[in-house]
Design a protein around this motif. Structure first.
Motif, mmCIF file in Angstrom:
data_model
loop_
_atom_site.group_PDB
_atom_site.id
_atom_site.type_symbol
_atom_site.label_atom_id
_atom_site.label_comp_id
_atom_site.label_asym_id
_atom_site.label_seq_id
_atom_site.Cartn_x
_atom_site.Cartn_y
_atom_site.Cartn_z
ATOM 1 N N VAL A 35 17.663 -10.729 13.805
ATOM 2 C CA VAL A 35 16.721 -11.522 13.011
ATOM 3 C C VAL A 35 15.409 -11.613 13.793
ATOM 4 O O VAL A 35 15.425 -11.805 15.012
ATOM 5 N N VAL A 36 14.298 -11.481 13.092
ATOM 6 C CA VAL A 36 12.984 -11.660 13.701
ATOM 7 C C VAL A 36 12.202 -12.677 12.870
ATOM 8 O O VAL A 36 12.040 -12.497 11.659
ATOM 9 N N TYR A 37 11.760 -13.746 13.525
ATOM 10 C CA TYR A 37 10.908 -14.740 12.877
ATOM 11 C C TYR A 37 9.457 -14.445 13.256
ATOM 12 O O TYR A 37 9.146 -14.205 14.428
ATOM 13 N N VAL A 38 8.579 -14.464 12.275
ATOM 14 C CA VAL A 38 7.144 -14.366 12.523
ATOM 15 C C VAL A 38 6.580 -15.769 12.354
ATOM 16 O O VAL A 38 6.628 -16.341 11.254
ATOM 17 N N GLU A 39 6.070 -16.337 13.446
ATOM 18 C CA GLU A 39 5.663 -17.738 13.476
ATOM 19 C C GLU A 39 4.146 -17.869 13.625
ATOM 20 O O GLU A 39 3.540 -17.145 14.423
ATOM 21 N N PRO A 40 3.542 -18.801 12.910
ATOM 22 C CA PRO A 40 2.114 -19.056 13.126
ATOM 23 C C PRO A 40 1.891 -19.766 14.454
ATOM 24 O O PRO A 40 2.650 -20.651 14.849
ATOM 25 N N VAL A 41 0.864 -19.344 15.163
ATOM 26 C CA VAL A 41 0.467 -20.023 16.392
ATOM 27 C C VAL A 41 -1.037 -20.300 16.305
ATOM 28 O O VAL A 41 -1.647 -20.170 15.242
ATOM 29 N N GLU A 42 -1.623 -20.715 17.419
ATOM 30 C CA GLU A 42 -3.010 -21.150 17.411
ATOM 31 C C GLU A 42 -3.960 -19.999 17.030
ATOM 32 O O GLU A 42 -3.671 -18.829 17.250
ATOM 33 N N GLY A 43 -5.093 -20.410 16.435
ATOM 34 C CA GLY A 43 -6.119 -19.443 16.078
ATOM 35 C C GLY A 43 -5.798 -18.589 14.873
ATOM 36 O O GLY A 43 -6.429 -17.551 14.660
ATOM 37 N N GLY A 44 -4.806 -19.003 14.065
ATOM 38 C CA GLY A 44 -4.450 -18.225 12.885
ATOM 39 C C GLY A 44 -3.686 -16.960 13.196
ATOM 40 O O GLY A 44 -3.536 -16.093 12.334
ATOM 41 N N THR A 45 -3.183 -16.832 14.438
ATOM 42 C CA THR A 45 -2.423 -15.649 14.828
ATOM 43 C C THR A 45 -0.922 -15.939 14.758
ATOM 44 O O THR A 45 -0.507 -17.036 14.373
ATOM 45 N N THR A 46 -0.123 -14.968 15.150
ATOM 46 C CA THR A 46 1.328 -15.118 15.071
ATOM 47 C C THR A 46 1.997 -14.600 16.342
ATOM 48 O O THR A 46 1.425 -13.822 17.096
ATOM 49 N N ARG A 47 3.229 -15.046 16.546
ATOM 50 C CA ARG A 47 4.125 -14.479 17.552
ATOM 51 C C ARG A 47 5.486 -14.265 16.919
ATOM 52 O O ARG A 47 5.786 -14.810 15.860
ATOM 53 N N LEU A 48 6.304 -13.489 17.605
ATOM 54 C CA LEU A 48 7.643 -13.194 17.127
ATOM 55 C C LEU A 48 8.673 -13.991 17.914
ATOM 56 O O LEU A 48 8.507 -14.242 19.106
ATOM 57 N N LEU A 49 9.729 -14.380 17.223
ATOM 58 C CA LEU A 49 10.921 -14.914 17.853
ATOM 59 C C LEU A 49 12.043 -13.967 17.463
ATOM 60 O O LEU A 49 12.516 -13.990 16.326
ATOM 61 N N ALA A 50 12.417 -13.078 18.384
ATOM 62 C CA ALA A 50 13.415 -12.050 18.105
ATOM 63 C C ALA A 50 14.782 -12.538 18.555
ATOM 64 O O ALA A 50 14.957 -12.950 19.703
ATOM 65 N N VAL A 51 15.759 -12.476 17.647
ATOM 66 C CA VAL A 51 17.105 -13.003 17.896
ATOM 67 C C VAL A 51 18.091 -11.836 17.985
ATOM 68 O O VAL A 51 18.213 -11.040 17.045
ATOM 69 N N PHE A 52 18.802 -11.758 19.098
ATOM 70 C CA PHE A 52 19.737 -10.668 19.355
ATOM 71 C C PHE A 52 21.162 -11.207 19.481
ATOM 72 O O PHE A 52 21.383 -12.286 20.021
ATOM 73 N N SER A 53 22.105 -10.409 19.007
ATOM 74 C CA SER A 53 23.520 -10.677 19.265
ATOM 75 C C SER A 53 24.328 -9.401 19.080
ATOM 76 O O SER A 53 25.091 -9.014 19.943
ATOM 77 N N SER A 54 24.143 -8.726 17.940
ATOM 78 C CA SER A 54 24.937 -7.532 17.641
ATOM 79 C C SER A 54 24.671 -6.412 18.633
ATOM 80 O O SER A 54 25.589 -5.688 19.036
#
Length: 310
Positions: free
Chosen positions: A61-80
């Motif tokens: 699963v990869v979450y694309v999250e809003p951060v400061e300045g109208g930009t984004t970062r990823l939260l990448a979730v691993f298990s498999s």
């Protein structure tokens, strides 16, 4: 038997059924995965300077999250699956804690955080993994400049993450393509000043991810374009958090509890939906207009946390 009960029974069978000794259908992807593999989340840069990504192609699963300045970062979730390396690793945000609340006790790898967030991270149900707590798992890439030169070894991270738990039900339901929907071959999604394109590739059976609205993302190590079997576009409200970045910009907090509008992209079609999640520890339900779960295509999932005013 009512259709709603059939859907619930099928979902329960999928989540509890075994695909073989020591494996099960992962609640994160709906595909066969090691039954006891712990969850590791990694905060990854999404600026032009931080791309191409390393290891993101192996995330469940990869979450694309809003951060400061109208930009984004990823939260990448691993298990498999675990890549050999992942990055560039960046700092944590308040939104990460709430997003991961439904996962039980995952490991969370990040480069650091604002001092105001330290107490929240320490009290959260996760295992924090930083260069200070798991130094041997991190390395600097001499070919890149800080802050986009920090990479981590996921296996070493998990070795340091004693107590990280396997995936549990976070609300995703996997199954056959739902009836209806709108034929869609491309979507442009805007997060403030950032943009993400999604193009359906019928040959690969994936929504190819196009950061900045440009070409499809390809791993830093080469290979197939990065894509998702399902994309959940989750409209969220944001509020200013108490966290500021190094330049003093206020970091937005994406509210992933409560509910709101959503859209599910799978198999070249788009399905309107609503999401709901009463508490951070609860799964996120994604229901269609008929109030039944919208089934996802088995495979990796990308969740776009799009500000409602974005």
């Amino acid at each position: 038997m009512p259709r709603g009960l059939l859907v619930l029974l099928a979902a329960a069978a999928l989540l509890t059924g075994c695909a073989g000794s020591g494996t099960r259908a992962s609640p994160l992807t709906g595909t066969s995965a090691p039954a006891d593999a712990p969850v590791l989340a990694v905060k990854v840069d999404n600026s032009p300077a931080g791309r191409p990504w390393t290891g993101v192609e192996d995330a469940d699963v990869v979450y694309v999250e809003p951060v400061e300045g109208g930009t984004t970062r990823l939260l990448a979730v691993f298990s498999s699956r675990l890549p050999a390396s992942v990055g560039p690793v960046r700092s944590a945000r308040e939104s990460d804690v709430t997003v991961l609340g439904a996962y039980g006790r995952p490991g969370l790898a990040f480069s650091g955080s604002a001092p105001e967030l330290a107490g929240t991270l320490a009290g959260a149900s996760l295992v924090p993994l930083t260069p200070q707590t798991a130094g041997d798992a991190f390395r600097r890439d001499g070919a890149r400049r800080a802050p986009v030169n920090l990479y981590a070894d996921p296996s070493a991270l998990l070795a340091a993450a004693g107590g990280a738990t396997p995936p549990r039900d976070i609300g995703f339901r996997f199954g056959a393509t739902p009836a209806g929907g709108e034929v869609v071959r491309h979507r442009d999604v805007t997060f403030g000043t950032a943009e993400l394109g999604l193009t359906w590739d019928a040959v690969r059976g994936r929504w190819l991810v196009e950061p900045g609205g440009g070409d499809p993302a390809v791993p830093a190590t080469g290979g197939e374009p990065i894509g998702a079997a399902t994309v959940l576009i989750q409209r969220v409200t944001t509020r200013p958090s108490a966290i500021r970045d190094a330049a003093g910009a206020v970091s937005p907090y994406a509210v992933t509890t409560g509910g709101g509008e959503a859209e599910v992209l799978r198999d070249g079609r788009a399905y309107p939906a609503r999401w709901s999640r009463p508490l951070p520890t609860d799964p996120t339900a994604v229901l269609g207009p008929d109030r039944l779960p919208v089934s996802f295509a088995p495979g990796p999932v990308w969740v776009l946390l799009v500000p409602v005013d974005g």
